[in-house]
Write an enzyme that holds these catalytic residues in place. Structure first.
Site, PDB file in Angstrom:
ATOM      1  N   GLU A   1      -7.721 -13.892  -6.107  1.00 29.86           N
ATOM      2  CA  GLU A   1      -8.300 -12.662  -5.561  1.00 29.86           C
ATOM      3  C   GLU A   1      -9.691 -12.951  -4.992  1.00 29.86           C
ATOM      4  O   GLU A   1     -10.109 -12.344  -4.010  1.00 29.86           O
ATOM      5  CB  GLU A   1      -8.383 -11.613  -6.677  1.00 29.86           C
ATOM      6  CG  GLU A   1      -8.438 -10.200  -6.180  1.00 29.86           C
ATOM      7  CD  GLU A   1      -8.397  -9.212  -7.325  1.00 29.86           C
ATOM      8  OE1 GLU A   1      -7.473  -8.407  -7.358  1.00 29.86           O
ATOM      9  OE2 GLU A   1      -9.307  -9.243  -8.185  1.00 29.86           O
TER      10      GLU A   1
ATOM     11  N   HIS B   1      -7.252  -2.885  -1.245  1.00 30.02           N
ATOM     12  CA  HIS B   1      -6.659  -2.123  -2.345  1.00 30.02           C
ATOM     13  C   HIS B   1      -7.768  -1.389  -3.104  1.00 30.02           C
ATOM     14  O   HIS B   1      -8.948  -1.517  -2.776  1.00 30.02           O
ATOM     15  CB  HIS B   1      -5.835  -3.026  -3.277  1.00 30.02           C
ATOM     16  CG  HIS B   1      -6.634  -3.847  -4.232  1.00 30.02           C
ATOM     17  ND1 HIS B   1      -6.212  -4.171  -5.502  1.00 30.02           N
ATOM     18  CD2 HIS B   1      -7.871  -4.418  -4.118  1.00 30.02           C
ATOM     19  CE1 HIS B   1      -7.132  -4.912  -6.109  1.00 30.02           C
ATOM     20  NE2 HIS B   1      -8.131  -5.079  -5.294  1.00 30.02           N
TER      21      HIS B   1
ATOM     22  N   CYS C   1     -14.219  -2.144  -8.576  1.00 28.36           N
ATOM     23  CA  CYS C   1     -12.847  -2.168  -8.043  1.00 28.36           C
ATOM     24  C   CYS C   1     -12.244  -0.773  -7.926  1.00 28.36           C
ATOM     25  O   CYS C   1     -11.148  -0.602  -7.384  1.00 28.36           O
ATOM     26  CB  CYS C   1     -11.946  -3.060  -8.887  1.00 28.36           C
ATOM     27  SG  CYS C   1     -12.382  -4.797  -8.736  1.00 28.36           S
TER      28      CYS C   1
ATOM     29  N   HIS D   1      -3.063  -8.114   6.267  1.00 27.44           N
ATOM     30  CA  HIS D   1      -3.710  -6.995   6.963  1.00 27.44           C
ATOM     31  C   HIS D   1      -3.055  -5.660   6.634  1.00 27.44           C
ATOM     32  O   HIS D   1      -2.984  -4.760   7.474  1.00 27.44           O
ATOM     33  CB  HIS D   1      -3.777  -7.240   8.476  1.00 27.44           C
ATOM     34  CG  HIS D   1      -4.811  -8.258   8.846  1.00 27.44           C
ATOM     35  ND1 HIS D   1      -4.635  -9.607   8.636  1.00 27.44           N
ATOM     36  CD2 HIS D   1      -6.039  -8.127   9.381  1.00 27.44           C
ATOM     37  CE1 HIS D   1      -5.702 -10.261   9.029  1.00 27.44           C
ATOM     38  NE2 HIS D   1      -6.586  -9.396   9.479  1.00 27.44           N
TER      39      HIS D   1
END
Ligand SMILES: [Zn+2]
Length: 154
Positions: A126, A13, A22, A71
């Site tokens: 995470e 992401h 990020c 995935h």
């Protein structure tokens, strides 16, 4: 009493607008911990002595979450690469933070649970040291239309 089971999936992401690393496209090995609350079943049967059959929980999480997210590229939809991804992807329509995703996953699991057992929490790890935790009560203030608009391309 409570029972919990842990799952794992790999996904990528990107947090557009994040003032840190990020903001780059990157991946995680997410850990998903699901905790349920209920009474131990006394009636004779396959699940006698259990709160909820771990096998049933595994099937539910596999069907509702892992099959779509493992995935996959997880997208809000505003990422520069969003329109280029033609492989497996989940288009959430909201920012792909652990907080938002844990809440969404809590919604998916709660929706699929049988009577007599309640979702205690979903923890979405995470990294090995960071998780967001969503409880059923956290879903009360949420516009569920946002969640129903999520699209998967498997
Ligand atoms: Zn990340």
């Amino acid at each position: 009493m409570k029972i919990s089971k842990r799952f794992s999936f790999d996904a990528s992401h990107q947090l557009v607008g994040h003032e840190g690393k990020c903001a780059n496209l990157h991946g995680h090995t997410y850990q998903l911990e699901v905790c349920l609350n209920g009474q131990i079943k006394q009636e004779q049967g396959s699940d006698q002595g259990m709160v909820y059959d771990f096998g049933h929980l595994k099937s539910l999480v596999q069907a509702e979450i892992l099959s779509h997210f493992d995935h996959a590229v997880i997208l809000q939809g505003n990422e520069p690469i969003a329109s280029l991804v033609e492989t497996k992807r989940a288009v959430l329509g909201f920012r792909t933070t652990a907080e938002n995703m844990s809440l969404y996953m809590a919604y998916l699991i709660q929706k699929g649970l049988a009577d007599g057992v309640e979702l205690e929490y979903v923890r979405l790890w995470e990294t090995g040291s960071s998780y967001a935790e969503a409880e059923s009560a956290d879903l009360l203030g949420v516009n569920l239309g946002t969640f129903d608009a999520v699209r998967f391309y498997d």
